[in-house]
Design a protein around this motif. Structure first.
Motif, PDB file in Angstrom:
ATOM      1  N   SER A  70       0.835  -1.206   0.000  1.00 38.12           N
ATOM      2  CA  SER A  70       0.000   0.000   0.000  1.00 38.12           C
ATOM      3  C   SER A  70       0.869   1.255   0.000  1.00 38.12           C
ATOM      4  N   THR A  71       2.020   1.224   0.716  1.00 37.26           N
ATOM      5  CA  THR A  71       2.925   2.371   0.675  1.00 37.26           C
ATOM      6  C   THR A  71       3.467   2.577  -0.732  1.00 37.26           C
ATOM      7  N   LEU A  72       3.776   1.469  -1.387  1.00 38.37           N
ATOM      8  CA  LEU A  72       4.287   1.563  -2.752  1.00 38.37           C
ATOM      9  C   LEU A  72       3.241   2.201  -3.668  1.00 38.37           C
ATOM     10  N   LEU A  73       1.988   1.763  -3.522  1.00 40.77           N
ATOM     11  CA  LEU A  73       0.925   2.326  -4.355  1.00 40.77           C
ATOM     12  C   LEU A  73       0.733   3.811  -4.053  1.00 40.77           C
ATOM     13  N   TYR A  74       0.785   4.152  -2.749  1.00 41.59           N
ATOM     14  CA  TYR A  74       0.645   5.564  -2.363  1.00 41.59           C
ATOM     15  C   TYR A  74       1.765   6.396  -2.992  1.00 41.59           C
ATOM     16  N   THR A  75       3.003   5.859  -2.932  1.00 45.74           N
ATOM     17  CA  THR A  75       4.138   6.570  -3.512  1.00 45.74           C
ATOM     18  C   THR A  75       3.941   6.772  -5.015  1.00 45.74           C
ATOM     19  N   PHE A  76       3.427   5.729  -5.685  1.00 52.00           N
ATOM     20  CA  PHE A  76       3.147   5.850  -7.112  1.00 52.00           C
ATOM     21  C   PHE A  76       2.118   6.950  -7.368  1.00 52.00           C
ATOM     22  N   ARG A  77       1.093   7.023  -6.502  1.00 46.68           N
ATOM     23  CA  ARG A  77       0.057   8.051  -6.688  1.00 46.68           C
ATOM     24  C   ARG A  77       0.657   9.450  -6.554  1.00 46.68           C
ATOM     25  N   ILE A  78       1.433   9.663  -5.480  1.00 44.47           N
ATOM     26  CA  ILE A  78       2.055  10.978  -5.278  1.00 44.47           C
ATOM     27  C   ILE A  78       2.970  11.307  -6.462  1.00 44.47           C
ATOM     28  N   ALA A  80       2.868  10.218  -9.480  1.00 43.47           N
ATOM     29  CA  ALA A  80       2.100  10.483 -10.694  1.00 43.47           C
ATOM     30  C   ALA A  80       1.531  11.900 -10.667  1.00 43.47           C
ATOM     31  N   ALA A  81       0.991  12.300  -9.496  1.00 43.04           N
ATOM     32  CA  ALA A  81       0.434  13.652  -9.383  1.00 43.04           C
ATOM     33  C   ALA A  81       1.532  14.696  -9.587  1.00 43.04           C
ATOM     34  N   VAL A  82       2.686  14.466  -8.940  1.00 43.68           N
ATOM     35  CA  VAL A  82       3.802  15.412  -9.066  1.00 43.68           C
ATOM     36  C   VAL A  82       4.230  15.524 -10.524  1.00 43.68           C
ATOM     37  N   THR A  83       4.360  14.371 -11.198  1.00 43.49           N
ATOM     38  CA  THR A  83       4.808  14.374 -12.593  1.00 43.49           C
ATOM     39  C   THR A  83       3.824  15.137 -13.472  1.00 43.49           C
ATOM     40  N   ALA A  84       2.520  14.847 -13.300  1.00 39.90           N
ATOM     41  CA  ALA A  84       1.511  15.517 -14.121  1.00 39.90           C
ATOM     42  C   ALA A  84       1.585  17.031 -13.926  1.00 39.90           C
ATOM     43  N   LEU A  85       1.709  17.459 -12.657  1.00 36.18           N
ATOM     44  CA  LEU A  85       1.768  18.899 -12.385  1.00 36.18           C
ATOM     45  C   LEU A  85       3.039  19.510 -12.962  1.00 36.18           C
ATOM     46  N   LEU A 161       3.519  18.179   0.639  1.00 36.58           N
ATOM     47  CA  LEU A 161       4.517  17.299   0.041  1.00 36.58           C
ATOM     48  C   LEU A 161       4.488  17.413  -1.477  1.00 36.58           C
ATOM     49  N   THR A 162       3.262  17.408  -2.039  1.00 32.46           N
ATOM     50  CA  THR A 162       3.128  17.496  -3.494  1.00 32.46           C
ATOM     51  C   THR A 162       3.665  18.831  -4.007  1.00 32.46           C
ATOM     52  N   ILE A 163       3.279  19.937  -3.341  1.00 28.36           N
ATOM     53  CA  ILE A 163       3.758  21.259  -3.779  1.00 28.36           C
ATOM     54  C   ILE A 163       5.281  21.298  -3.730  1.00 28.36           C
ATOM     55  N   GLY A 164       5.852  20.828  -2.630  1.00 29.83           N
ATOM     56  CA  GLY A 164       7.306  20.849  -2.473  1.00 29.83           C
ATOM     57  C   GLY A 164       7.990  20.055  -3.572  1.00 29.83           C
ATOM     58  N   LEU A 165       7.498  18.853  -3.829  1.00 31.61           N
ATOM     59  CA  LEU A 165       8.122  18.013  -4.852  1.00 31.61           C
ATOM     60  C   LEU A 165       7.955  18.619  -6.240  1.00 31.61           C
ATOM     61  N   VAL A 166       6.776  19.179  -6.512  1.00 32.29           N
ATOM     62  CA  VAL A 166       6.562  19.805  -7.823  1.00 32.29           C
ATOM     63  C   VAL A 166       7.556  20.956  -7.996  1.00 32.29           C
ATOM     64  N   PHE A 223       9.130  11.639 -12.334  1.00 26.97           N
ATOM     65  CA  PHE A 223       8.481  10.471 -11.740  1.00 26.97           C
ATOM     66  C   PHE A 223       9.478   9.645 -10.932  1.00 26.97           C
ATOM     67  N   VAL A 224      10.628   9.367 -11.544  1.00 31.68           N
ATOM     68  CA  VAL A 224      11.627   8.514 -10.904  1.00 31.68           C
ATOM     69  C   VAL A 224      12.195   9.194  -9.657  1.00 31.68           C
ATOM     70  N   LEU A 225      12.455  10.505  -9.759  1.00 30.15           N
ATOM     71  CA  LEU A 225      13.001  11.219  -8.604  1.00 30.15           C
ATOM     72  C   LEU A 225      11.978  11.286  -7.471  1.00 30.15           C
ATOM     73  N   SER A 226      10.695  11.486  -7.810  1.00 32.65           N
ATOM     74  CA  SER A 226       9.665  11.524  -6.766  1.00 32.65           C
ATOM     75  C   SER A 226       9.507  10.159  -6.100  1.00 32.65           C
ATOM     76  N   LEU A 227       9.588   9.099  -6.912  1.00 32.02           N
ATOM     77  CA  LEU A 227       9.435   7.745  -6.363  1.00 32.02           C
ATOM     78  C   LEU A 227      10.448   7.477  -5.250  1.00 32.02           C
ATOM     79  N   GLY A 228      11.671   7.979  -5.419  1.00 33.72           N
ATOM     80  CA  GLY A 228      12.733   7.661  -4.471  1.00 33.72           C
ATOM     81  C   GLY A 228      12.919   8.701  -3.388  1.00 33.72           C
ATOM     82  N   ASP A 229      12.018   9.687  -3.325  1.00 27.71           N
ATOM     83  CA  ASP A 229      12.232  10.787  -2.385  1.00 27.71           C
ATOM     84  C   ASP A 229      11.873  10.391  -0.955  1.00 27.71           C
ATOM     85  N   PHE A 230      12.746  10.718  -0.020  1.00 28.78           N
ATOM     86  CA  PHE A 230      12.369  10.463   1.378  1.00 28.78           C
ATOM     87  C   PHE A 230      12.545  11.695   2.256  1.00 28.78           C
TER      88      PHE A 230
END
Lengths: 300, 263
Positions: A70-78, A80-85, A161-166, A223-230
């Protein structure tokens, strides 16, 4: 016997040039990645140290405990949103600099590339002082009278988190998208307009398809950079915004379960490699059809 | 045909300006608020002061973290240059088994999540005789910085006219003379620009450093730790200095890159 000796000397030179970086990368990069894969099949003893007893337990835990998937799926969702924005924000700015700006183009290009290199931690920090409870945005809203209570929800939320990553990853998308727009052959655009296509049609049917490989390249990076962000998750996200990299961090830190941490890390790595492979291929195919076909037509 | 001002163009410009502001405003905010006289970052700012810059310089933890970061960045950059430069020359000039693999592997740490590289190095460096320490951080940084020099120098080498080196060899110059008198001047600005980029990257690196460091803090990790404890406006001052410094380095690196393009 002059030639063979000359050749032999060249081989020595080559060896001296290649061996140090190759051996270094083998020892400090390839071996660590391989060992991480190996470690995901090992067990831990009572005090949490890794012991050389092979097991499938880490992978079994990864698969059965819902937290990881579920964490993996959540990370994918975030991600994806970051990438689209990031793409949505990059396209108009890159388009204006590539097609509309006449003067100071080089300066503007440098200006959009610079933030890519400006400290990650500084940019995350900036959002922290902007979005905080007593932060600049809240006190600004209070000052202008738009709100009479500070808004709690800004910081420590999936939104922050989304704003920061975008903000952090938009420059990574801006650069390839701008380059792609810049390489769209201008005569094709003129031709499209001469043939009576409107500006939106020209953008949709001519510019966008030709620039698509660049957009994919930028989107992949974001996408790849957001996936690995901690880091951003620990600084801007709230208690619910656990990213997959935070799970790895915890498993190698406080939870101290390195085999399981390795399994999660390898899973993340496999996803990233797969994404890079697929989008790399897509770029090459599209690039081959789009850009080169376009250039061919211009030459004719 | 001259574009007439209309709604579509206006909307496009508005969007572009808004995005530009979104990219830059947070950086501007950090710099402006580094001169904040108060200890809370609120709007409007009341006056200006150098109070937090003084606090920053007097903070021994921050200053030693800064010294450590600079030392590691210098060392990591040196490793990256010493290994990346010969690598780039070999890839440019010769065919050898594993060449494609080398070109791909070197890029991995820039593409793969830093945290995975970090935990992989943490799990193996002690086995390789590099215990978790500043040395491990140095080796880790050096490893991902090889890619910077290698790719930048390789790109430049591909644009240099090969007949120059052939002419030098035909005129009897030994390979090393050709290298120092012909090749090196051609790639000099690319080497300097990769050094600047490497230095900037190392100075800001967290994921790999976080797992390889023992006890001490580098500057970004010190800032990260301070941020998790709560907000101290001291960080505004440090952040402003880092921003100004990295912008200066990058603009310099970009200009050196352009100079090479013109050749």
């Amino acid at each position: 016997m002059k030639l063979p000796r000359f050749l032999a000397r060249r081989r020595w030179g080559l060896f001296l040039c290649v061996a140090p970086p190759a051996l270094w990368l083998l020892a400090f990069l390839v071996f660590p990645y391989a060992a991480l894969l190996g470690q995901s099949f090992l067990s831990t003893n009572a005090i949490g140290d890794v012991v050389f007893t092979p097991t499938l337990d880490p992978w079994r835990t990864l698969w059965t405990r819902p937290l990881y998937i579920s964490t993996l799926l959540y990370t994918f969702r975030i991600a994806a949103a970051v990438t689209a924005l990031c793409v949505l924000l990059s396209v108009p700015l890159a388009y204006v600099i590539a097609f509309k700006v006449k003067r100071h183009k080089q300066l503007l290009y440098t200006l959009i590339t610079v933030p890519l290199w400006v400290s990650y931690i500084v940019r995350a920090y900036a959002w922290k002082i902007i979005l905080g409870r007593e932060g600049i945005l809240n006190t600004f809203l209070l000052y202008t009278g738009l709100v009479d209570q500070p808004v709690e929800a800004f910081l420590y939320s999936p939104l922050a988190l989304t704003i920061g990553l975008v903000h952090i990853f938009t420059p990574f998308v801006l650069m390839p998208v701008y380059t792609a727009f810049e390489h769209v052959p201008r005569p094709l655009i003129e031709a499209s307009q001469d043939l009576g296509a409107g500006r939106l049609t020209t953008f949709r049917r001519v510019v966008l398809p030709l620039a698509f490989p660049g957009i994919i390249a930028g989107a992949t990076l974001a996408f790849v950079l957001s996936l690995g962000d901690f880091l951003s998750a620990t600084l801007l996200g709230g208690p619910d915004t656990l990213m997959i990299a935070n799970v790895v961090q915890n498993l190698f830190g406080t939870s101290d379960d390195r085999p399981l941490g390795s399994a999660v890390g390898i899973l993340l790595l496999v996803f990233v490699l797969a994404i890079l492979e697929v989008t790399g291929r897509a770029e090459r195919t599209l690039g081959g059809q789009g850009l080169n076909a376009g250039r061919g037509k211009v030459v004719e | 045909m001259k574009a007439r001002p209309d709604l579509l163009t206006a909307l496009l410009w508005a969007a572009a300006v808004a995005v530009f502001a979104f990219v830059y405003l947070p950086l501007v905010v950090v710099i402006v608020y580094s001169f904040n006289p108060d200890s809370v970052n609120s709007f409007p700012m009341r006056g200006a002061s150098l109070r937090w810059y003084r606090a920053m310089v007097e903070d021994e933890g921050l200053m030693s973290a800064l010294r450590l970061s600079v030392a590691i960045a210098l060392g990591g950059t040196a490793v990256g240059l010493l290994l990346g430069l010969p690598g780039a020359i070999a890839i440019h000039r010769h065919e050898f088994p594993g060449k494609r693999a080398l070109e791909r592997v070197v890029l991995l740490p820039l593409m793969l999540p830093g945290i995975v590289t970090g935990v992989a190095m943490l799990s193996t460096f002690p086995l390789l005789g590099v215990p978790v320490s500043l040395w491990a951080v140095l080796v880790g940084h050096g490893t991902f910085l090889i890619a910077i020099t290698l790719t930048q120098v390789l790109a430049r080498l591909k644009r240099i006219d090969p007949s120059l080196e052939e002419a030098s060899a035909d005129l009897g110059a030994p390979p090393l003379t050709t290298f120092f008198r012909v090749t090196l001047p051609g790639i000099r600005s690319a080497v300097i620009s990769s050094a600047l980029l490497s230095f900037t990257l190392s100075l800001d690196e967290i994921p790999v450093t976080f797992f390889l460091i023992a006890g001490d803090n580098t500057l970004p990790i010190e800032i990260w730790t301070m941020m998790r404890r709560g907000i101290s406006p001291k960080v505004n001052a440090v952040a402003a200095v880092i921003t100004a410094f990295s912008v200066a380095l990058i603009v310099l690196a970009a200009r050196l890159g352009e100079r090479g393009e013109e050749r």
